[in-house]
Design a protein around this motif. Structure first.
Motif, PDB file in Angstrom:
ATOM      1  N   THR A  47      -2.412  -8.555   4.036  1.00  0.00           N
ATOM      2  CA  THR A  47      -3.702  -8.939   3.462  1.00  0.00           C
ATOM      3  C   THR A  47      -3.507 -10.100   2.484  1.00  0.00           C
ATOM      4  O   THR A  47      -4.225 -11.100   2.534  1.00  0.00           O
ATOM      5  CB  THR A  47      -4.340  -7.724   2.752  1.00  0.00           C
ATOM      6  OG1 THR A  47      -4.408  -6.639   3.674  1.00  0.00           O
ATOM      7  CG2 THR A  47      -5.736  -8.046   2.277  1.00  0.00           C
ATOM      8  N   GLY A  50      -3.074 -13.380   4.018  1.00  0.00           N
ATOM      9  CA  GLY A  50      -4.221 -13.925   4.740  1.00  0.00           C
ATOM     10  C   GLY A  50      -4.195 -13.653   6.235  1.00  0.00           C
ATOM     11  O   GLY A  50      -4.868 -14.327   7.008  1.00  0.00           O
ATOM     12  N   GLY A  53      -7.959  -8.962   7.186  1.00  0.00           N
ATOM     13  CA  GLY A  53      -9.091  -8.699   6.323  1.00  0.00           C
ATOM     14  C   GLY A  53      -9.436  -7.221   6.476  1.00  0.00           C
ATOM     15  O   GLY A  53      -8.814  -6.538   7.291  1.00  0.00           O
ATOM     16  N   TYR A  63      -9.060  -2.422   8.956  1.00  0.00           N
ATOM     17  CA  TYR A  63      -8.411  -3.730   8.942  1.00  0.00           C
ATOM     18  C   TYR A  63      -8.691  -4.472  10.228  1.00  0.00           C
ATOM     19  O   TYR A  63      -8.813  -3.882  11.296  1.00  0.00           O
ATOM     20  CB  TYR A  63      -6.903  -3.550   8.778  1.00  0.00           C
ATOM     21  CG  TYR A  63      -6.508  -3.001   7.427  1.00  0.00           C
ATOM     22  CD1 TYR A  63      -6.285  -3.851   6.354  1.00  0.00           C
ATOM     23  CD2 TYR A  63      -6.370  -1.627   7.238  1.00  0.00           C
ATOM     24  CE1 TYR A  63      -5.928  -3.337   5.102  1.00  0.00           C
ATOM     25  CE2 TYR A  63      -6.011  -1.103   5.999  1.00  0.00           C
ATOM     26  CZ  TYR A  63      -5.795  -1.968   4.939  1.00  0.00           C
ATOM     27  OH  TYR A  63      -5.452  -1.451   3.718  1.00  0.00           O
ATOM     28  N   LEU A  66      -7.247 -11.829  10.838  1.00  0.00           N
ATOM     29  CA  LEU A  66      -7.977 -13.038  10.444  1.00  0.00           C
ATOM     30  C   LEU A  66      -7.653 -14.233  11.338  1.00  0.00           C
ATOM     31  O   LEU A  66      -8.244 -15.286  11.205  1.00  0.00           O
ATOM     32  CB  LEU A  66      -7.709 -13.373   8.982  1.00  0.00           C
ATOM     33  CG  LEU A  66      -8.326 -12.392   7.978  1.00  0.00           C
ATOM     34  CD1 LEU A  66      -8.021 -12.810   6.543  1.00  0.00           C
ATOM     35  CD2 LEU A  66      -9.844 -12.300   8.174  1.00  0.00           C
TER      36      LEU A  66
END
Lengths: 123, 123
Positions: A47, A50, A53, A63, A66
Motif C-alpha cells: 500500500t 502505491g 489501494g 484490497y 493500483l
DNA sequence: TTATTTATTCTACATTTGTAGAATAAATTC
DNA sequence: GAATTTATTCTACAAATGTAGAATAAATAA
C-alpha cells in the motif's frame, strides 16, 4: 513500481482475484502458512509503495491493485530487454524462442499470433 | 544463481568482454564512477556466489563468468513464466509480442525465426 | 629505494526484504 | 456484556544490497 519476490507473489494473487480481503489471502497460501502479521506487513508495504489501494469495510479492507499485471509485467520485460539485449526486442525474442523450449503446437500458435500482429500493423 | 541489479550490471559487462580486470570494469562505468572499493566488493560477492572465477596475474585478477548470459537469463525468463503465466510459455509469448511494440520488420524477423524453429523440430 | 598507485580484504552503515511477536482496536461469539 | 477472534500497526531482527572508508599488500614510478 518495483516489487520483491514475495510482494509479487501476493500481487499475483490479487491480480487474479481482482480484489481480496486479508483472510482470502491467508487462506490462499499453502501450508505452512505464514503468520497473519507477515501478510499484514506485506499488504502495508504494498500500500505504501502505491501498488495496492483498499476500501474499508468495518474493521477490514478490500484490497485492489493500483496497476495491472500487464503494466507491471511489461515494465519488467522491457527492463530485461534493456539490460540484457541492448534494447533490442527482436534479439530478445529470438533468444526467447530458442531458450524456452516451446513445443510444436506452441510454436504454431505463437506464429499465428505474430501473423495477426503483422496484419494489424499493415497500413 | 540469483543476482541483484548492480551485480547483473557488472556481470553483463564481463559477459560481453568475456574476461575483465578490475580496472577495465572501473573504466567502463560512466561518470560518476563508483568507488573502486564498491566494484571490489561486488567482485568479491560475485566470486563468493559462484558467478565469477578468476586467474591471478601478479597482484590483480582476470575475472571470467562461471556461467553464460544465456544460462542465467533463461533461468530468469523461465522464472517469470512460472510466476506470471502459470507456467505457459506460449501465454507469455503472446503477451510479449503484444506488449513490446515490435515493428513490422522485427515481427517479420521473429516470424522467420519461429518458422525455422518449427522446421527444425519436424521429425 | 622510497613514494605512489592499484587491487583486494575488512569493516561499516543505511536501506530493503522476509518474517513475525506485542499491542491495540474493532467485531463476533457465548 | 465478557471473552474471543480478526485486522491492523508498531516494533524487531536477521539477511541481503548498495555504497564506500581504512588497512594492507603488491607493483610501479620517480
Amino acid at each position: 513500481m518495483n516489487l520483491s519476490a514475495t510482494e509479487e507473489q501476493l500481487m499475483n494473487f490479487i491480480w487474479e482475484k481482482e480484489t481480496a480481503f486479508m483472510k482470502d489471502i491467508l487462506e490462499a497460501y499453502p501450508e505452512p502458512k505464514p503468520a497473519p502479521t507477515t501478510i499484514a506487513t506485506l499488504l502495508k508495504r504494498l500500500t505504501d509503495k502505491g501498488a495496492l489501494g483498499f476500501k474499508t469495510f468495518g474493521n477490514s479492507r478490500e484490497y485492489f491493485p493500483l496497476y495491472s499485471k500487464s503494466e507491471y509485467f511489461s515494465g519488467k520485460v522491457n527492463n530485461l530487454i534493456k539490460n540484457f539485449f541492448n534494447d533490442s526486442p527482436s534479439q530478445f525474442a529470438s533468444f526467447f524462442t530458442k531458450e524456452t523450449n516451446l513445443n510444436q503446437e506452441q510454436l504454431e500458435s505463437l506464429k499465428s499470433i505474430i501473423e495477426d500482429q503483422i496484419k494489424s500493423k499493415k497500413p
